[in-house]
Design a protein around this motif. Structure first.
Motif, short mmCIF file in Angstrom:
data_model
loop_
_atom_site.label_atom_id
_atom_site.label_comp_id
_atom_site.label_asym_id
_atom_site.label_seq_id
_atom_site.Cartn_x
_atom_site.Cartn_y
_atom_site.Cartn_z
N VAL A 81 -5.16 -7.94 -10.77
CA VAL A 81 -4.49 -6.65 -10.57
C VAL A 81 -5.10 -5.89 -9.40
CG1 VAL A 81 -4.11 -4.38 -11.59
CG2 VAL A 81 -3.69 -6.43 -12.94
N THR A 82 -6.41 -5.82 -9.33
CA THR A 82 -7.07 -5.06 -8.26
C THR A 82 -6.82 -5.68 -6.90
OG1 THR A 82 -9.14 -6.26 -8.73
CG2 THR A 82 -8.85 -4.10 -9.75
N ARG A 83 -6.80 -7.00 -6.82
CA ARG A 83 -6.53 -7.64 -5.53
C ARG A 83 -5.13 -7.32 -5.03
NH1 ARG A 83 -7.16 -13.68 -5.90
NH2 ARG A 83 -6.46 -13.27 -7.98
N VAL A 84 -4.16 -7.36 -5.93
CA VAL A 84 -2.78 -7.04 -5.54
C VAL A 84 -2.68 -5.58 -5.12
CG1 VAL A 84 -0.42 -6.86 -6.39
CG2 VAL A 84 -1.78 -8.85 -6.98
N CYS A 85 -3.32 -4.69 -5.86
CA CYS A 85 -3.27 -3.26 -5.53
C CYS A 85 -3.90 -2.99 -4.17
CB CYS A 85 -3.99 -2.45 -6.61
SG CYS A 85 -3.12 -2.37 -8.18
N VAL A 86 -5.04 -3.60 -3.91
CA VAL A 86 -5.72 -3.39 -2.62
C VAL A 86 -4.84 -3.88 -1.47
CG1 VAL A 86 -7.65 -4.16 -1.20
CG2 VAL A 86 -8.06 -3.40 -3.53
N THR A 87 -4.19 -5.03 -1.66
CA THR A 87 -3.31 -5.55 -0.62
C THR A 87 -2.12 -4.62 -0.37
OG1 THR A 87 -3.92 -7.83 -1.18
CG2 THR A 87 -1.91 -7.51 0.10
N ASN A 88 -1.51 -4.15 -1.45
CA ASN A 88 -0.36 -3.23 -1.31
C ASN A 88 -0.76 -1.93 -0.63
OD1 ASN A 88 1.31 -5.08 -2.57
ND2 ASN A 88 1.14 -4.13 -4.57
N ILE A 89 -1.89 -1.37 -1.02
CA ILE A 89 -2.35 -0.12 -0.44
C ILE A 89 -2.70 -0.30 1.03
CG2 ILE A 89 -4.15 1.65 -0.52
CD1 ILE A 89 -4.28 1.21 -3.54
N THR A 90 -3.29 -1.43 1.36
CA THR A 90 -3.64 -1.71 2.76
C THR A 90 -2.39 -1.74 3.63
OG1 THR A 90 -5.57 -3.02 2.07
CG2 THR A 90 -4.77 -3.34 4.32
N ILE A 91 -1.35 -2.42 3.16
CA ILE A 91 -0.11 -2.51 3.93
C ILE A 91 0.56 -1.14 4.05
CG2 ILE A 91 2.20 -3.51 3.97
CD1 ILE A 91 1.03 -5.99 2.62
N LYS A 92 0.56 -0.38 2.96
CA LYS A 92 1.19 0.95 2.99
C LYS A 92 0.45 1.90 3.92
CE LYS A 92 3.18 0.69 -1.65
NZ LYS A 92 3.16 1.25 -3.03
N LYS A 93 -0.88 1.88 3.86
CA LYS A 93 -1.67 2.79 4.69
C LYS A 93 -1.65 2.37 6.15
CE LYS A 93 -5.42 4.61 3.14
NZ LYS A 93 -6.78 4.85 2.62
N GLY A 94 -1.41 1.07 6.38
CA GLY A 94 -1.36 0.59 7.76
C GLY A 94 -0.15 1.10 8.50
N GLY A 95 0.91 1.45 7.76
CA GLY A 95 2.10 2.00 8.38
C GLY A 95 2.78 1.00 9.30
N SER A 96 2.97 1.41 10.56
CA SER A 96 3.69 0.59 11.52
C SER A 96 2.80 -0.44 12.21
CB SER A 96 4.32 1.49 12.60
OG SER A 96 3.31 2.25 13.26
#
Length: 238
Positions: A157-172
């Motif tokens: 769960v934590t690995r998936v969350c970290v990946t999702n947050i990284t992509i969202k915060k990375g923006g464009s």
């Protein structure tokens, strides 16, 4: 050198082919499709907004390091602490792998139910912290197996969350660059954890799990007090 030594083959028309570019040369591929520029590659890291992403990469490192140091010399720990046989060691490791694989099917439903990756990450980190402590003080193999299941689920769960947050915060920004940097962070944790785990086990056979719990607690502090996005929402969940 191999690319330059291969002679260029001019495009030819074939009765069964419609497009003229269906037959292309290796040099054409090198000139157009394989367009790697070291300068552009380094510039891609410079363009990353580190002020907005440093916290999630730090959390990724701390969580990954915690799990890796716990699993370093895992078989040795089983043998010394529980006097297990090689067959039993194989069964325990296989059990953890099976639980981890099955956990992958639950992550999507859990994330859909939470609808907030930051909150889910927070709760996953808290659960990982208590699970590592429980595994470190588990008196028997039975208790070890009981707490192995939630550790595998929390790790997934934590690995998936970290990946999702990284992509969202990375923006464009380029997703590939961010994911590649995340893998580099995990590689650093991967080659440091065995050495530190061995040193800790010289002091205590259960030391790696407790040290891992300390790193998870550090990740919890980062999420709670130093996160760059919606810190107030995270604090409310505590």
């Amino acid at each position: 050198m191999v690319w330059w030594l291969i002679p260029e083959v001019p495009p030819k028309r074939h009765p069964e082919l419609i497009r003229e570019d269906s037959v292309i040369s290796f040099k054409s591929i090198m000139a157009t499709e394989i367009n790697f520029s070291p300068t552009a590659f380094l510039k891609s890291f410079k363009d990353i907004k580190w002020t907005n992403l440093w916290d999630i990469f730090l959390v990724k490192f701390l969580l990954g390091f915690a799990i890796m140091i716990y699993r370093s010399n895992y078989v040795f720990m089983l043998k010394e602490k529980y006097d297990t046989s090689p067959a039993m060691n194989g069964y325990i490791i296989s059990f953890g792998g099976i639980v981890g694989a099955l956990s992958g099917f639950l992550v999507g439903r859990i994330a859909k139910w939470y609808k907030n990756d930051t909150r889910l990450l927070l709760h996953g980190v808290i659960a990982t912290l208590f699970t590592l402590v429980a595994l470190s003080v588990a008196p028997t193999v039975t208790f070890l197996l009981i707490f192995t299941a939630p550790l595998s689920l929390c790790n997934t769960v934590t690995r998936v969350c970290v990946t999702n947050i990284t992509i969202k915060k990375g923006g464009s920004q380029e997703t590939g660059t961010l994911l590649g940097l995340g893998q580099s962070v995990m590689s650093v944790a991967r080659f440091i954890s065995p050495a530190l785990g061995g040193l800790v086990q010289e002091v205590s056979i259960s030391g790696p799990g407790l040290v891992g719990a300390v790193f998870v607690f550090a990740a919890l502090l980062v999420i709670t007090f130093f996160a760059q996005d919606k810190v107030k929402d995270v604090k409310k969940d505590l």
